[in-house]
Design a protein around this motif. Structure first.
Motif, PDB file in Angstrom:
ATOM      1  N   UNK A 405       0.493  -1.647   0.093  1.00 32.55           N
ATOM      2  CA  UNK A 405      -0.072   0.046  -0.356  1.00 32.55           C
ATOM      3  C   UNK A 405       0.680   1.139   0.225  1.00 32.55           C
ATOM      4  N   UNK A 406       0.200   2.026  -1.002  1.00 31.35           N
ATOM      5  CA  UNK A 406       0.898   3.840  -0.523  1.00 31.35           C
ATOM      6  C   UNK A 406       0.815   3.821   0.742  1.00 31.35           C
ATOM      7  N   UNK A 407       1.472   4.891   0.937  1.00 31.34           N
ATOM      8  CA  UNK A 407       1.784   5.501   2.588  1.00 31.34           C
ATOM      9  C   UNK A 407       1.007   6.629   2.251  1.00 31.34           C
ATOM     10  N   UNK A 408       0.176   7.169   3.321  1.00 35.95           N
ATOM     11  CA  UNK A 408      -0.652   8.071   3.996  1.00 35.95           C
ATOM     12  C   UNK A 408       0.822   9.935   3.831  1.00 35.95           C
ATOM     13  N   UNK A 409      -0.085  10.980   3.450  1.00 28.93           N
ATOM     14  CA  UNK A 409       0.108  12.023   3.192  1.00 28.93           C
ATOM     15  C   UNK A 409      -0.817  13.644   4.148  1.00 28.93           C
ATOM     16  N   UNK A 410       0.132  13.975   5.149  1.00 26.90           N
ATOM     17  CA  UNK A 410      -0.587  14.772   5.927  1.00 26.90           C
ATOM     18  C   UNK A 410       0.534  16.295   6.444  1.00 26.90           C
ATOM     19  N   UNK A 411      -0.540  17.078   6.127  1.00 31.09           N
ATOM     20  CA  UNK A 411       0.101  18.315   7.019  1.00 31.09           C
ATOM     21  C   UNK A 411      -0.630  18.868   8.081  1.00 31.09           C
ATOM     22  N   UNK A 412       0.336  19.323   9.081  1.00 29.55           N
ATOM     23  CA  UNK A 412      -0.003  19.212  10.690  1.00 29.55           C
ATOM     24  C   UNK A 412       0.476  20.634  10.842  1.00 29.55           C
TER      25      UNK A 412
END
Length: 412
Positions: A405-412
């Motif tokens: 699976x592809x990783x997730x991305x988050x802007x914090x």
């Protein structure tokens, strides 16, 4: 609250509290729980804002600053950057859609790259963005599509200079290149534009990227401005803009020093004065990607196994080469060096440390995130953090490799 042990410049961007890394002010374990699964990339919006503010503090007020979306096309990050910079540069229809979705005036978007398809040219011209044309053939195609749409294309000529950025990690100009139009061919292309009734908007000159040498960058900027002035002599009308690849690099490996922006800014003052004297009304702009976002991001993977093989400790994680190709060594194409890394939930200065190799789940010996690196002692469930991961990370990696699976991305 304190900062990490300054083993590497790339780690000092982030604070530590209670022995745990903070990203966007959030403790890493809590952030991982919010995301819901590992691996993931996390980008710190406060650091993004601070980096743009830092660059602007060193640039003359008259110099524009553009963000190169290819460095990190995550939509939320691009939206944040759009509110901080003067323009966005894209290199595909997908990036163009991301840029347009921010609501930025299309005039502030430029579309670069060789081999733009007919569909991409049509979308760009219809949207009213600026095309960085890279060949005489592309000029003809843009003119034909513009005629069919009844829209005059906005055109900047991308120039392949006869020099390169000395000491750069990636040489984009000088010699034979697929990028841009050779400087000596530009006068003919300007006559071509005149014949087609297309007004020139300016010149884009990009000689190299990822340089940590301020004197080399300053020299490149000076030579680029002088080249633009020479080329402008063959332009029929005024030249609205000169757009330069900034060339700014970030330190990835031990021993590398941070780039000093002060002498670069001082040199740009002279470049602005030179342009103002010779071409009043022409604006100088810099395009940057990696420098603006690279140090604001981390890649986080969870330890799934701990094993010892003939005396060497291996931490096996759920992430690796398929998510972060650059940190792994680009499929062995370069001499591999460790990116700065840490056990993000065990950042206290005291405590047991050991030399380990951090590897991923792929069936290849190239799947290495850290090789024989001293880290805090870790076990299953702990979180490995790779710093300097805000640019050319997920979108520059082979996520389909072996079907994980592809990783997730988050802007914090």
């Amino acid at each position: 609250m304190n900062t990490p042990k300054p083993a590497h410049a790339g780690m000092t961007q982030f604070a530590v509290d209670g022995g745990e890394l903070l990203v966007g002010g959030v403790p890493l374990a809590r952030l991982a729980a919010r995301v819901g699964r590992t691996p993931f990339y996390a980008y710190d919006r406060a650091q993004l804002t601070a980096r743009v503010r830092e660059v602007r503090a060193h640039l003359p007020a008259a110099v524009g600053l553009h963000f190169s979306v290819k460095a990190n096309p995550m939509p939320a990050l691009v939206q944040h950057m759009a509110g901080l910079v003067d323009g966005l540069d894209v290199a595909s229809a997908g990036e163009l859609k991301t840029a347009l979705d921010t609501g930025v005036d299309p005039v502030r978007i430029s579309f670069a790259g060789p081999g733009k398809t007919e569909a991409e040219l049509r979308q760009a011209i219809a949207a009213g963005v600026t095309l960085n044309v890279e060949s005489p053939g592309e000029i003809d195609r843009a003119a034909r599509i513009g005629d069919a749409l009844g829209i005059a294309p906005r055109v900047v000529v991308r120039v392949n200079p006869d020099f390169e950025l000395k000491g750069s990690g990636m040489r984009m100009g000088g010699g034979a290149k697929p990028f841009g139009i050779d400087a000596e061919q530009v006068p003919a292309c300007l006559r071509q534009l005149d014949g087609l009734g297309i007004a020139l908007q300016g010149f884009h000159i990009f000689s190299g990227s990822q340089s940590l040498k301020a004197d080399a960058i300053a020299d490149s900027h000076t030579r680029s401005v002088e080249l633009a002035l020479q080329l402008a002599a063959d332009a029929r009308g005024p030249v609205a803009g000169v757009y330069l690849g900034a060339g700014f690099g970030i330190p990835y490996f031990p021993g590398e020093q941070r780039l000093d922006l002060a002498p670069i800014g001082a040199n740009l003052e002279q470049c602005v004065a030179r342009l103002a004297a010779a071409m009043p009304g022409t604006r100088l702009s810099l395009e940057s990607g990696r420098y603006l976002v690279g140090e604001a991001g981390v890649y986080v993977a969870r330890v799934t196994d701990r094993k010892v093989s003939r005396g060497q400790v291996f931490l096996v994680t759920d992430g690796g080469l398929h998510h972060h190709l650059a940190a792994s060594g680009n499929f062995g194409q370069v001499i591999r060096k460790n990116y700065p890394a840490a056990i993000g939930n065990r950042m206290a200065a005291e405590g047991e440390r050991e030399t380990v190799s951090v590897v991923g789940p792929l069936c290849t010996p190239l799947d290495v995130l850290a090789e024989r690196m001293e880290l805090a002692r870790a076990d299953v469930g702990d979180l490995v953090v790779v710093f300097q991961s805000g640019a050319y990370g997920l979108s520059a990696s082979p996520t389909a490799f072996l079907g994980h699976p592809a990783p997730l991305e988050v802007l914090v």
